[in-house]
Design a protein around this motif. Sequence first.
Motif, PDB file in Angstrom:
ATOM      1  N   ARG A   1      -2.917  -1.990  -9.750  1.00  0.00           N
ATOM      2  CA  ARG A   1      -2.563  -1.573  -8.260  1.00  0.00           C
ATOM      3  C   ARG A   1      -3.591  -2.065  -7.382  1.00  0.00           C
ATOM      4  NH1 ARG A   1      -3.325   4.424  -7.205  1.00  0.00           N
ATOM      5  NH2 ARG A   1      -5.547   3.924  -7.451  1.00  0.00           N
ATOM      6  N   SER A   2      -3.189  -2.642  -6.127  1.00  0.00           N
ATOM      7  CA  SER A   2      -3.989  -3.224  -4.869  1.00  0.00           C
ATOM      8  C   SER A   2      -3.456  -2.437  -3.767  1.00  0.00           C
ATOM      9  CB  SER A   2      -4.237  -4.385  -5.064  1.00  0.00           C
ATOM     10  OG  SER A   2      -3.146  -5.016  -4.716  1.00  0.00           O
ATOM     11  N   TRP A   3      -4.307  -2.439  -2.588  1.00  0.00           N
ATOM     12  CA  TRP A   3      -3.878  -1.976  -1.280  1.00  0.00           C
ATOM     13  C   TRP A   3      -3.904  -3.196  -0.300  1.00  0.00           C
ATOM     14  CZ3 TRP A   3      -2.759   3.112  -1.595  1.00  0.00           C
ATOM     15  CH2 TRP A   3      -2.994   3.923  -2.634  1.00  0.00           C
ATOM     16  N   LYS A   4      -2.992  -2.844   0.408  1.00  0.00           N
ATOM     17  CA  LYS A   4      -2.666  -3.837   1.757  1.00  0.00           C
ATOM     18  C   LYS A   4      -3.217  -3.155   2.979  1.00  0.00           C
ATOM     19  CE  LYS A   4       0.401  -7.286   3.652  1.00  0.00           C
ATOM     20  NZ  LYS A   4      -0.493  -8.573   3.442  1.00  0.00           N
ATOM     21  N   ASP A   5      -4.249  -3.642   3.721  1.00  0.00           N
ATOM     22  CA  ASP A   5      -4.540  -2.934   4.980  1.00  0.00           C
ATOM     23  C   ASP A   5      -3.537  -3.179   6.346  1.00  0.00           C
ATOM     24  OD1 ASP A   5      -6.709  -1.894   3.903  1.00  0.00           O
ATOM     25  OD2 ASP A   5      -7.992  -3.362   4.325  1.00  0.00           O
ATOM     26  N   THR A   6      -2.925  -1.950   6.930  1.00  0.00           N
ATOM     27  CA  THR A   6      -2.249  -2.099   7.884  1.00  0.00           C
ATOM     28  C   THR A   6      -2.663  -1.185   8.887  1.00  0.00           C
ATOM     29  OG1 THR A   6      -0.709  -0.269   7.329  1.00  0.00           O
ATOM     30  CG2 THR A   6      -0.346  -2.447   6.253  1.00  0.00           C
ATOM     31  N   ARG A   7      -1.878  -1.022   9.918  1.00  0.00           N
ATOM     32  CA  ARG A   7      -2.485  -0.412  11.353  1.00  0.00           C
ATOM     33  C   ARG A   7      -2.004   0.982  10.825  1.00  0.00           C
ATOM     34  NH1 ARG A   7      -0.496  -3.529  16.722  1.00  0.00           N
ATOM     35  NH2 ARG A   7       1.020  -4.050  15.059  1.00  0.00           N
ATOM     36  N   LEU A   8      -1.299   1.238  10.078  1.00  0.00           N
ATOM     37  CA  LEU A   8      -0.662   2.574   9.840  1.00  0.00           C
ATOM     38  C   LEU A   8      -1.502   3.026   8.367  1.00  0.00           C
ATOM     39  CD1 LEU A   8       3.276   2.319  10.280  1.00  0.00           C
ATOM     40  CD2 LEU A   8       1.480   3.164  11.793  1.00  0.00           C
ATOM     41  N   GLY A   9      -2.435   2.246   8.132  1.00  0.00           N
ATOM     42  CA  GLY A   9      -2.900   2.785   6.899  1.00  0.00           C
ATOM     43  C   GLY A   9      -2.781   1.882   5.704  1.00  0.00           C
ATOM     44  N   PRO A  10      -3.532   1.973   4.498  1.00  0.00           N
ATOM     45  CA  PRO A  10      -3.339   1.151   3.420  1.00  0.00           C
ATOM     46  C   PRO A  10      -2.067   1.334   2.611  1.00  0.00           C
ATOM     47  CG  PRO A  10      -4.844   2.920   2.889  1.00  0.00           C
ATOM     48  CD  PRO A  10      -4.702   3.003   4.225  1.00  0.00           C
ATOM     49  N   VAL A  11      -1.354   0.417   2.078  1.00  0.00           N
ATOM     50  CA  VAL A  11       0.097   0.281   1.521  1.00  0.00           C
ATOM     51  C   VAL A  11      -0.354  -0.035   0.120  1.00  0.00           C
ATOM     52  CG1 VAL A  11       2.200  -0.606   1.396  1.00  0.00           C
ATOM     53  CG2 VAL A  11       1.288  -0.024   3.509  1.00  0.00           C
ATOM     54  N   ALA A  12       0.124   1.031  -0.863  1.00  0.00           N
ATOM     55  CA  ALA A  12      -0.097   0.605  -2.349  1.00  0.00           C
ATOM     56  C   ALA A  12       0.806  -0.393  -2.740  1.00  0.00           C
ATOM     57  CB  ALA A  12       0.377   1.644  -3.222  1.00  0.00           C
ATOM     58  N   MET A  13       0.475  -1.684  -3.629  1.00  0.00           N
ATOM     59  CA  MET A  13       1.178  -2.664  -3.977  1.00  0.00           C
ATOM     60  C   MET A  13       0.911  -3.054  -5.306  1.00  0.00           C
ATOM     61  SD  MET A  13      -0.580  -5.767  -1.773  1.00  0.00           S
ATOM     62  CE  MET A  13       0.330  -6.934  -2.568  1.00  0.00           C
ATOM     63  N   ALA A  14       1.855  -3.779  -5.993  1.00  0.00           N
ATOM     64  CA  ALA A  14       1.525  -4.143  -7.449  1.00  0.00           C
ATOM     65  C   ALA A  14       2.711  -5.252  -7.712  1.00  0.00           C
ATOM     66  CB  ALA A  14       1.677  -3.050  -8.597  1.00  0.00           C
ATOM     67  N   GLY A  15       2.129  -6.141  -8.222  1.00  0.00           N
ATOM     68  CA  GLY A  15       3.141  -7.159  -8.712  1.00  0.00           C
ATOM     69  C   GLY A  15       2.829  -7.924  -9.911  1.00  0.00           C
TER      70      GLY A  15
ATOM     71  N   LEU B   1       4.745   3.561 -10.597  1.00  0.00           N
ATOM     72  CA  LEU B   1       5.225   2.822 -11.553  1.00  0.00           C
ATOM     73  C   LEU B   1       4.230   1.700 -12.368  1.00  0.00           C
ATOM     74  CD1 LEU B   1       8.780   1.971 -10.608  1.00  0.00           C
ATOM     75  CD2 LEU B   1       8.227   3.395 -12.338  1.00  0.00           C
ATOM     76  N   HIS B   2       2.986   1.556 -11.491  1.00  0.00           N
ATOM     77  CA  HIS B   2       2.003   0.438 -11.955  1.00  0.00           C
ATOM     78  C   HIS B   2       1.458   0.830 -13.212  1.00  0.00           C
ATOM     79  CE1 HIS B   2      -1.217   3.278 -10.226  1.00  0.00           C
ATOM     80  NE2 HIS B   2      -1.887   2.415 -11.036  1.00  0.00           N
ATOM     81  N   ARG B   3       1.210   1.936 -13.300  1.00  0.00           N
ATOM     82  CA  ARG B   3       0.489   2.496 -14.974  1.00  0.00           C
ATOM     83  C   ARG B   3       1.564   2.227 -16.033  1.00  0.00           C
ATOM     84  NH1 ARG B   3      -1.621   6.374 -11.843  1.00  0.00           N
ATOM     85  NH2 ARG B   3      -3.881   6.459 -11.650  1.00  0.00           N
ATOM     86  N   GLU B   4       2.808   2.284 -15.999  1.00  0.00           N
ATOM     87  CA  GLU B   4       3.900   2.341 -16.851  1.00  0.00           C
ATOM     88  C   GLU B   4       4.174   0.868 -17.282  1.00  0.00           C
ATOM     89  OE1 GLU B   4       7.258   5.367 -16.810  1.00  0.00           O
ATOM     90  OE2 GLU B   4       6.596   5.515 -14.780  1.00  0.00           O
ATOM     91  N   LEU B   5       3.964   0.118 -16.011  1.00  0.00           N
ATOM     92  CA  LEU B   5       4.360  -1.426 -16.168  1.00  0.00           C
ATOM     93  C   LEU B   5       2.935  -2.050 -16.557  1.00  0.00           C
ATOM     94  CD1 LEU B   5       6.900  -1.870 -13.312  1.00  0.00           C
ATOM     95  CD2 LEU B   5       7.369  -1.656 -15.457  1.00  0.00           C
ATOM     96  N   GLY B   6       1.915  -1.427 -16.640  1.00  0.00           N
ATOM     97  CA  GLY B   6       0.853  -2.239 -17.092  1.00  0.00           C
ATOM     98  C   GLY B   6       0.283  -3.046 -15.944  1.00  0.00           C
ATOM     99  N   LEU B   7       0.567  -2.892 -14.593  1.00  0.00           N
ATOM    100  CA  LEU B   7       0.074  -3.814 -13.604  1.00  0.00           C
ATOM    101  C   LEU B   7      -0.920  -3.268 -12.638  1.00  0.00           C
ATOM    102  CD1 LEU B   7       3.635  -4.415 -11.930  1.00  0.00           C
ATOM    103  CD2 LEU B   7       2.461  -5.852 -13.847  1.00  0.00           C
TER     104      LEU B   7
END
Length: 807
Positions: free
Chosen positions: A88-102, A80-86
């Motif tokens: 996107r960034s990434w949050k590093d975790t031990r299970l790998g990067p997690v996409a986030m937008a806000g 949804l980040h493109r449709e909302l014009g946000l």
Amino acid sequence: MRAGLFRPCSTTLTCVRFYGTRTATLVQGLQDALPPIALPEGYPTVLQQVRDNCQKFPGCVVLTKVGGFYELYFEQAEALHRELGLRRSWKDTRLGPVAMAGFPHFQLDRYLKMLVGDMGRKVAISEERERKGADGRQLAGNLFDRQVTRIVTPGTLSSHLTDERYGSDGNEYVMSCIVNGDAIDLAWLDASTGDFYTETVTPDVLEATIRRIDPREVVSDMTDIPTTAPITPRAGSSAVDLLLGHLHDTAGDEVDLSSLTATPYCGYVRLDANAISALELNKTVRTGFFTGSLLHAIRRTVTQAGARLLAERLTAPLCSVEDINARLDVVQLLVEDEPLRMRVRNLLRDSGDAARIVQRFSFGRGDAEDLLIVAKSIETSTIVGDLIEEHPVLATLGRPQQLDSLRRRITSSVDKDGIRRRHDEVTSDLDRRPKPIERDTTFVMKKNATTALREMHTRLDAQLQQRGELTDRLKEKYGVVSLRTLPGAGHVVHTRARESPADVRVVSSTKSTRTFVLPEWTALGSEIESERSRILQEEAAAFRMLRKLVLKFAQEIRLNAHILAGLDVSLCLSELALDNGWTRPFLNDSCATSIVLGRHPVAERALERKGFQFVPNDLELDGDCVLVTGPNMGGKSTFLKQICLIHILAQMGSYVPAEHATLGCVDAIYSRIGSSDNLYEDESTFMCEMKETAVILKGATHRSLVVMDEVGRGTTVRDGFAIASAVLDELRHRRCRSLFATHFHELADGQDGLQKLCTRLENVDGEWHFSRRMQPGVCKDAHGLECARLAGVSEKVLEQAARVIAR
């Protein structure tokens, strides 16, 4: 609420499906809907909570409050980040990067409008809740749990919006339907205004009724509901229970719907769904836009509530002559009394939208500024009550309830200047971040609003006086001094002197300034900060108390708001009549229609803008059919539509675009005008035409008004003529007022007593002109080739067509 509240869907972004019964507290019910999903360790606490919520509510976009932002995570952020014009960034975790937008929390309305209103999603809003132990104390470590507190659906979106820029001028209904024997019970509610109606219909008119109501969402356990709106499956004992249960389960734990009262929908003209569309009452057929519709042409209301009521009345004209004349009397009073008209306009301009605010309060939302709007609405209602005493004709609008004690309670508690100062702290419409932390806190409640607030402000005033005295002492020693509160440094003293007390901690220094920590200011600053925090908490409690008090008078406030909206509509119609030369119609209970020099209100306006003049027409019709013929582009459809619109305007209580109109009230208006297919339902143009014809023949009575254009044109000439002839005979047999436009001029043969009107194409000095003036007779030449020539069809093609005709 049972564990199967939400049925898992195939994708995270499909529509949520609701089941279950009403719950007392939404937060408990929603969080217990499914147990937390066991995932591999490695996600931070916040992301684990987000993942749990995403899997508990698989049909929803989950917006998670994190500090001052609402965040999307995982696959939803990716999708949804493109449709909302946000970004996107990434949050590093031990299970790998997690996409986030806000986005910032103050832009929630904007993104709810995009997600729910524009994209048709359902959104679960997860808020921060303090983590507390069994003893009620806050736990150490992570300060918050993220819990879903409400779900925003297409039918309830308007009740969640607080910014009027993203709201709608019209009603947005959530609707429920349930089978009741051989009938179907319906209930529909605008959750943002409290407009609540019920109706029982037969299955054959269900589709037309749903299209008339135009709900944003349908709640039902029925299958094959004829609607394009999203459907939320749910079982219930009645339509009202079904609807209120849905709201309870999605609106939040503070929802209070006890003041809602359902009104039976009766006493109105039945407008066939095809008539609403073909007559372009609220949007155009070709573009689907508001601009160009009848509502766009007549809307001059001052308030949003008036705009909603005008739109409602346009699709629900009255059947009672007495009630119609009561509305017309108010319009006539305003037409004839210019000072009163100006007074009413100025009075309504700042009256606010109290109905929507009461609903906002019912859902546990709102702010102190909303209280002032309620107080202003009460004040306006009181003045309107005085106007009614001066002008008894206005009493037909209703008599406002006296709520002056509530108004005084609000105005004595809410600080208007404080609210204005808080608005001034907003840096822009798109960035509502407050000023730096050292600013004084702005309060929105008066100091004497409650006993506790009075005591707290007394202590705060004493503390602020101590701060002033401390500042004066420091100025005597160091010159220019300011006491500040800085992030990370706490309460500090900032001076331009290079000296500082001996036993203090210096935070920073330059050649000309020094910032240091002074224990006396640290202690006093902490006291001031704590007192301000206590005041804000007490203000919130005082606001909740006032909000609860307002809800005790919710029905009275809604009644007053409805009276103000009715006055606004009457004002709008009076100004419309004056500006356009409309006249008051005469209504009776006969089956006759008499119109002298009638005009189409939208077409006339459009032609005037282009410098042309509309050609008015007369009609005398008494319980029979009129056969209308004429060339293509000769004005037949416009004539049919204007007769319907004049009836609708008159029966909604408006003056009409005619020199004179005496109208027998109709009980229903049916229309079969225009042509289009329905690919979604796999229906050809002719099938759509026949379905529309079937609806008319099933429902039309001797008191109905029927307009039909080009019946039978979608098939062979032989079949089309036969169908048109049979339909015409049936309409004449029922003696309902009918206008039957056709190119089958042969239909006039053998029809004794049938009134015939036509328009013609006239050749003046070698040029063809449409007269568009209705006159007795039958037009036997459609002049299709001349119309094609005007449209730009090549002469080569037209010559070939002429040769075909000659053969």
